[in-house]
Write a protein that holds these residues in place. Structure first.
Motif, PDB file in Angstrom:
ATOM      1  N   PRO A   2       7.600  47.275 -38.664  1.00 21.42           N
ATOM      2  CA  PRO A   2       6.860  47.800 -39.823  1.00 21.42           C
ATOM      3  C   PRO A   2       7.444  49.121 -40.338  1.00 21.42           C
ATOM      4  O   PRO A   2       7.533  49.340 -41.517  1.00 21.42           O
ATOM      5  CB  PRO A   2       5.437  48.014 -39.287  1.00 21.42           C
ATOM      6  N   ILE A   3       7.848  49.984 -39.392  1.00 22.21           N
ATOM      7  CA  ILE A   3       8.340  51.290 -39.846  1.00 22.21           C
ATOM      8  C   ILE A   3       9.595  51.117 -40.679  1.00 22.21           C
ATOM      9  O   ILE A   3       9.749  51.703 -41.733  1.00 22.21           O
ATOM     10  CB  ILE A   3       8.632  52.215 -38.647  1.00 22.21           C
ATOM     11  N   ARG A   4      10.479  50.258 -40.200  1.00 26.42           N
ATOM     12  CA  ARG A   4      11.745  50.121 -40.917  1.00 26.42           C
ATOM     13  C   ARG A   4      11.534  49.516 -42.296  1.00 26.42           C
ATOM     14  O   ARG A   4      12.153  49.913 -43.258  1.00 26.42           O
ATOM     15  CB  ARG A   4      12.697  49.243 -40.109  1.00 26.42           C
ATOM     16  N   THR A   5      10.588  48.547 -42.384  1.00 31.52           N
ATOM     17  CA  THR A   5      10.393  47.941 -43.705  1.00 31.52           C
ATOM     18  C   THR A   5       9.723  48.917 -44.652  1.00 31.52           C
ATOM     19  O   THR A   5      10.030  48.947 -45.835  1.00 31.52           O
ATOM     20  CB  THR A   5       9.531  46.672 -43.614  1.00 31.52           C
ATOM     21  N   VAL A  10      10.293  52.439 -49.300  1.00 34.88           N
ATOM     22  CA  VAL A  10      10.357  53.742 -49.975  1.00 34.88           C
ATOM     23  C   VAL A  10      11.748  53.970 -50.558  1.00 34.88           C
ATOM     24  O   VAL A  10      11.908  54.403 -51.692  1.00 34.88           O
ATOM     25  CB  VAL A  10      10.001  54.892 -48.999  1.00 34.88           C
ATOM     26  N   GLY A  11      12.745  53.634 -49.739  1.00 35.50           N
ATOM     27  CA  GLY A  11      14.111  53.820 -50.217  1.00 35.50           C
ATOM     28  C   GLY A  11      14.389  52.968 -51.446  1.00 35.50           C
ATOM     29  O   GLY A  11      15.004  53.416 -52.405  1.00 35.50           O
ATOM     30  N   ALA A  15      15.425  54.164 -55.117  1.00 41.69           N
ATOM     31  CA  ALA A  15      16.605  53.667 -55.822  1.00 41.69           C
ATOM     32  C   ALA A  15      16.217  53.111 -57.186  1.00 41.69           C
ATOM     33  O   ALA A  15      16.907  53.316 -58.178  1.00 41.69           O
ATOM     34  CB  ALA A  15      17.300  52.589 -54.985  1.00 41.69           C
ATOM     35  N   ASN A  16      15.082  52.400 -57.234  1.00 44.40           N
ATOM     36  CA  ASN A  16      14.618  51.867 -58.516  1.00 44.40           C
ATOM     37  C   ASN A  16      14.339  52.971 -59.508  1.00 44.40           C
ATOM     38  O   ASN A  16      14.679  52.881 -60.680  1.00 44.40           O
ATOM     39  CB  ASN A  16      13.330  51.057 -58.318  1.00 44.40           C
ATOM     40  N   THR A  17      13.689  54.038 -58.997  1.00 43.32           N
ATOM     41  CA  THR A  17      13.367  55.148 -59.898  1.00 43.32           C
ATOM     42  C   THR A  17      14.640  55.775 -60.447  1.00 43.32           C
ATOM     43  O   THR A  17      14.747  56.064 -61.635  1.00 43.32           O
ATOM     44  CB  THR A  17      12.547  56.207 -59.161  1.00 43.32           C
ATOM     45  N   VAL A  18      15.616  55.978 -59.560  1.00 48.77           N
ATOM     46  CA  VAL A  18      16.877  56.557 -60.013  1.00 48.77           C
ATOM     47  C   VAL A  18      17.517  55.650 -61.055  1.00 48.77           C
ATOM     48  O   VAL A  18      18.033  56.097 -62.077  1.00 48.77           O
ATOM     49  CB  VAL A  18      17.835  56.777 -58.819  1.00 48.77           C
ATOM     50  N   GLU A  19      17.445  54.334 -60.779  1.00 52.91           N
ATOM     51  CA  GLU A  19      18.043  53.395 -61.724  1.00 52.91           C
ATOM     52  C   GLU A  19      17.356  53.470 -63.077  1.00 52.91           C
ATOM     53  O   GLU A  19      17.992  53.466 -64.119  1.00 52.91           O
ATOM     54  CB  GLU A  19      17.921  51.984 -61.148  1.00 52.91           C
ATOM     55  N   ARG A  20      16.013  53.587 -63.043  1.00 51.98           N
ATOM     56  CA  ARG A  20      15.278  53.661 -64.297  1.00 51.98           C
ATOM     57  C   ARG A  20      15.586  54.944 -65.045  1.00 51.98           C
ATOM     58  O   ARG A  20      15.646  54.940 -66.279  1.00 51.98           O
ATOM     59  CB  ARG A  20      13.766  53.548 -64.044  1.00 51.98           C
TER      60      ARG A  20
END
Lengths: 264, 175, 273
Positions: A2-5, A10-11, A15-20
Motif C-alpha cells: 500500500p505504501i508504495r502504491t 502521489v508521484g 507528474a500530471n500536474t507538471v505536465e498540465r
C-alpha cells in the motif's frame, strides 16, 4: 504494498500536474503568438469586450457601491474610537484603490465573465466547432481564444477603476450624507493621502495582472475541457475556483512588492 | 448582434472606465504631484527622530513646504539624520530651526521649520544647524515624576514648575 | 517521398496502426478510395471509423502505415502544407458543427472569407448558390439555433462544399434525422458528388441509407477491415459479421451478451452482482 502504491500515486499526480502546467504554458504562448491576428481583426475582440466588459458593468458598479458604503459604515465605528473620523475619506479611498477595487472586481469578473468564456469555448469544443474551424484551415486559437483573452485583459483595469470610483462614491454617500462628516475633510484628506503613482498606479497594475491571469485561466479551461456536458460544467467551476485562488495569491505577492515599508 | 450597437456600448464602457481612472487620479489622488516634485535637499540632525517617517510633511506656519525623504543614523555621532526636500518656491534662512511636532496626541509627526533672521538662505546640500528633537512621552512623564518627588523634599521652586516644553528644548539645541 | 500510387485513387490507406496507449483502435487497416466515387466506411460504434477520417484530415498521426491523399503523404506534411491540403478537403461533422454565433449565410461564407480574397459581392453570390444547391436559400438569415436538425445538416453540407473541395468526408451524416431529411441528405451527397466531380467518404452505421448511395463499402471491426464490396455483393454476402450488421441481428459475431460470469453460479452465489 500500500505504501508504495500511494507514494506512486502521489508521484503520478505530481507528474500530471507538471505536465498540465507545461501544456498550459504552451497554450498561453500559442495565444500570445496569435496576437497580431487579433489586432488586425479587431472587430472580433471588440465583440468580446462587449460580452465581457459591458455585460459586467452592472454587477461591478452595484457591488462597488455597496462595498464602499459598507467600508464607510464599518470604518466610522472604529475611527470614532480614536477621534479620527476625519480620515474616513482616506480609509475608504486607500482600501478601495489599493486592494478592494482590483481584487473584488477581479473575483466578480472571474465568476461572471470568466466562467462565460470557459462555457462558450467548451461548448464550441463539444459541438466540434473548433475542429470544423481547423479543418477549414482556420486557427481556432487565433479566432476564438485570443480575442476573448485580450478582451479580458482590456476590460479588467477599466472595471476595477469603475469599482473603486463607485466605491468611493458610496463611501461619500454614507460618510457625508448619512453620517454627516465634513465633505471638505473627506475629500481634502483623501487627496493628501492618496498618491497617484504609489496607490492608484499600483492598483491599476494589479488589475492588469489579474486580468491576464483570469483570462488565461478561463480560456484555457474552456479549450482543455472534456467535450461533454459534465466536462464543460466541471471546467466552468474550475475557472472560478482557480481564478479566485490565483487572484488572492498574486495579490499577496504584488502587495508585498508594491507596498513594502511605506511606514504609512 | 448589430455591429453598430456593439461598438457603441463598447465605446461607452471604455469611456466609463477611463472616466473612472481620471476621477481617481484627479479627485481622489493628487495628480498635480505626479512623479517626484521638484525641490532642493537639506539635512537636519536630531537627537531623537521620534516617530517621524519618510514622506512625512515638512511644514512652516502650518503650510506644507516639503517632504521628508530619508531617515538614517550617523554611525559616528549616533544622531538621527533626516534628509528633507523643500519645494523650490520656498526659501528659508540659514538659521532656520527644524523641530519635530506631532499633529495631535496620536497623530503623525512632521517637521516644522521656523525661519530666523539670517540674510543667507539655505541651498541644496546645506545642513540645518538648529534642531529640536521629538518629544518623548516617557521622558516627560519620568521627569515630571522625578520633579514631583524632589518637590516633596525641598522648599525650593518645584522643578516641576519649569514648563515641560523647555526641557526638551534645552536638550535639543545643538551647536 | 514518392509512393507508388495508382493515379485513379484519391486516397490510399495502407496498413495503418493507431491507438492511445494500451487501446489500439486501428490494427492494420488498408483501403482505397477511387477518384469520383462515394465510398462508405461502416462498423459498430467505436470501431475507428471517425479516427480514419481524422487521419485523412491530418488531425492525428498514425503510429505506422501510410495515409496518402492526392499523392501526398499526410503525416509528413508541415503545418502550412497541411493547411493547403486541408483547403482541398471538406468535412461534414456529426450534427453539423455550425458556428452558433453566426447566421446561416455567414456560416457558409466563413471558409470563403477566411481562405480566399474574393470580394463581398462574389461571396454573397456564391453563398446563395451553395444554399440553393441544398434548398435552404430562404433560411439565409436564420441562426443555427433556429434550424431543425435536418436543415442544420444541409447548411453544414453547403458550408462543406463552399470552397469547392476535391474530397468531402461525412461523419455520421444521417445521425438523428427524420426519414425525409435522411433521404434528402443522402440524395444531396450523391448528386453533389457526381455534379461537382468530388470524391466522397461516408462514415455511418445507417446501413439502409448508406447502401442506397455508395459505390463501395468497407466494414471495420476490431480495428481491421473485415469485409468490403459494392452494395450488391454486400447485401448478398454470407460473411457472418456483414450479415449480422446488414440485417440487424441481435446476436452473431458481435455477441448479445457482454462477457460475464457463469449465470448459474452468479444466481446461486450470495454476493451482489
Amino acid at each position: 504494498m500500500p505504501i508504495r502504491t500511494s507514494i506512486g500515486a502521489v508521484g503520478e499526480k505530481a507528474a500530471n500536474t507538471v505536465e498540465r502546467i507545461g501544456y498550459f504554458s504552451r497554450f498561453v504562448v500559442g495565444v500570445l503568438r496569435s496576437t497580431p491576428a487579433v489586432f488586425s481583426r479587431f472587430s472580433l475582440t471588440l465583440r468580446e469586450v462587449y460580452f465581457a466588459g459591458v455585460f459586467s458593468l452592472v454587477i461591478i458598479s452595484v457591488s462597488g457601491l455597496f462595498v464602499g458604503m459598507v467600508l464607510a459604515l464599518q470604518g466610522y465605528e472604529t475611527l470614532s474610537i480614536f477621534g479620527a473620523t476625519e480620515s474616513m475619506g482616506v480609509l475608504v479611498a486607500l482600501s478601495l484603490v489599493r486592494e478592494l477595487g482590483p481584487v473584488v472586481a477581479a473575483l466578480l469578473f472571474a465568476s461572471r465573465a470568466g466562467s462565460a468564456m470557459t462555457a462558450e469555448i467548451g461548448l464550441m469544443k463539444t459541438t466540434e466547432q473548433l475542429k470544423a474551424m481547423e479543418m477549414m484551415a482556420v486557427d481556432p486559437i487565433a479566432r476564438v481564444v485570443a480575442p476573448r483573452f485580450w478582451a479580458g485583459v482590456i476590460s479588467m483595469p477599466l472595471l476595477a477603476a469603475i469599482f473603486s470610483a463607485m466605491g468611493i462614491f458610496g463611501g461619500y454617500l454614507v460618510a457625508v450624507k448619512l453620517i454627516g462628516i465634513d465633505p471638505g475633510a473627506f475629500w481634502g484628506q483623501m487627496q493628501a493621502a492618496v498618491d497617484v503613482r504609489h496607490d492608484i498606479l499600483n492598483g491599476v497594475i494589479k488589475s492588469i495582472v489579474f486580468g491576464i491571469a483570469v483570462s488565461a485561466i478561463a480560456v484555457y479551461q474552456g479549450y482543455a475541457a472534456k467535450p461533454t456536458a459534465e466536462g464543460v460544467s466541471a471546467a466552468t467551476t474550475r475557472t472560478v475556483v482557480t481564478s479566485s485562488l490565483a487572484i488572492l495569491a498574486i495579490d499577496f505577492i504584488l502587495t508585498v512588492f508594491m507596498f513594502r515599508g511605506t511606514g504609512l | 448582434m448589430n455591429r453598430n450597437s456593439t461598438n457603441f456600448w463598447v465605446g461607452v464602457f471604455v469611456l466609463l472606465g477611463l472616466a473612472a481612472i481620471a476621477f481617481l487620479a484627479l479627485r481622489v489622488g493628487n495628480l498635480m504631484t505626479w512623479g517626484e516634485p521638484a525641490g532642493y535637499h537639506v539635512t537636519a540632525r536630531f537627537d531623537n527622530i521620534g516617530n517621524l517617517k519618510p514622506r512625512a510633511p515638512v511644514k512652516s506656519a502650518g503650510v506644507v513646504v516639503g517632504r521628508v525623504e530619508k531617515i538614517g543614523l550617523d554611525p559616528k555621532s549616533f544622531e538621527a539624520v533626516a534628509q528633507i526636500k523643500i519645494f523650490p518656491q520656498f526659501e528659508f534662512t540659514k538659521d532656520t530651526i527644524a523641530a519635530i511636532y506631532s499633529s495631535g496626541l496620536l497623530g503623525e509627526q512632521f517637521v516644522g521649520l521656523d525661519a530666523g533672521g539670517d540674510t543667507v538662505m539655505l541651498k541644496e546640500g546645506d545642513v540645518i544647524k538648529k534642531t529640536q528633537s521629538a518629544v518623548q512621552l516617557e521622558k516627560l512623564i519620568s521627569q515630571f515624576m522625578f520633579s514631583k518627588a524632589s518637590e516633596g523634599g525641598t522648599a525650593q521652586t518645584p522643578v516641576a514648575a519649569v514648563p515641560a516644553a523647555q526641557i526638551p528644548a534645552i536638550e535639543g539645541v545643538k551647536k | 517521398m514518392n509512393p507508388t500510387l495508382s493515379p485513379s485513387n484519391q486516397i490510399e490507406i495502407d496498413n495503418v496502426f493507431f491507438g492511445y496507449g494500451a487501446r489500439q483502435i486501428l490494427k492494420g487497416v488498408s483501403l482505397k478510395v477511387p477518384r469520383g466515387s462515394v465510398v462508405g466506411i461502416m462498423g459498430g460504434s467505436g470501431c475507428g471509423k471517425t479516427t480514419l477520417l481524422r487521419l485523412i484530415g491530418g488531425q492525428e498521426r498514425p503510429a505506422s502505415g501510410r495515409v496518402i491523399v492526392d499523392g501526398k503523404s499526410i503525416p509528413d506534411l508541415d503545418k502550412s502544407a497541411l493547411y493547403a491540403a486541408r483547403s482541398r478537403m471538406g468535412m461534414l461533422f456529426q450534427f453539423g458543427a455550425l458556428f452558433t454565433d453566426l447566421t446561416v449565410a455567414e456560416n457558409v461564407a466563413f471558409p470563403m472569407r477566411e481562405n480566399t480574397q474574393l470580394s463581398d459581392e462574389l461571396i454573397n453570390s456564391l453563398v446563395l448558390m451553395k444554399l440553393n444547391a441544398v434548398g435552404l436559400r430562404g433560411a439565409a438569415q436564420l441562426k443555427p439555433s433556429e434550424l431543425s436538425g435536418g436543415m442544420a445538416r444541409r447548411v453544414a453540407l453547403a458550408r462543406t462544399i463552399a470552397v469547392d473541395p476535391d474530397l468531402v468526408m461525412y461523419d455520421e451524416p444521417f445521425a438523428g434525422l427524420d426519414p425525409i431529411s435522411l433521404s434528402v441528405v443522402g440524395q444531396l451527397i450523391r448528386k453533389l458528388n457526381d455534379a461537382l466531380g468530388l470524391t466522397s467518404i461516408l462514415v455511418s452505421h445507417d446501413v439502409v441509407a448508406s447502401l442506397k448511395i455508395v459505390d463501395y463499402v468497407y466494414f471495420i471491426s476490431d480495428g481491421r477491415v473485415v469485409a468490403e464490396g459494392d452494395p450488391e455483393s454486400i447485401r448478398a454476402s454470407e460473411d457472418p459479421f456483414v450479415k449480422q450488421f446488414v440485417n440487424g441481428f441481435p446476436d452473431g459475431p458481435v455477441p448479445f451478451h457482454v462477457s460475464a460470469k457463469d449465470y448459474r453460479a452468479q444466481m446461486l452465489s450470495p454476493s451482489a452482482p
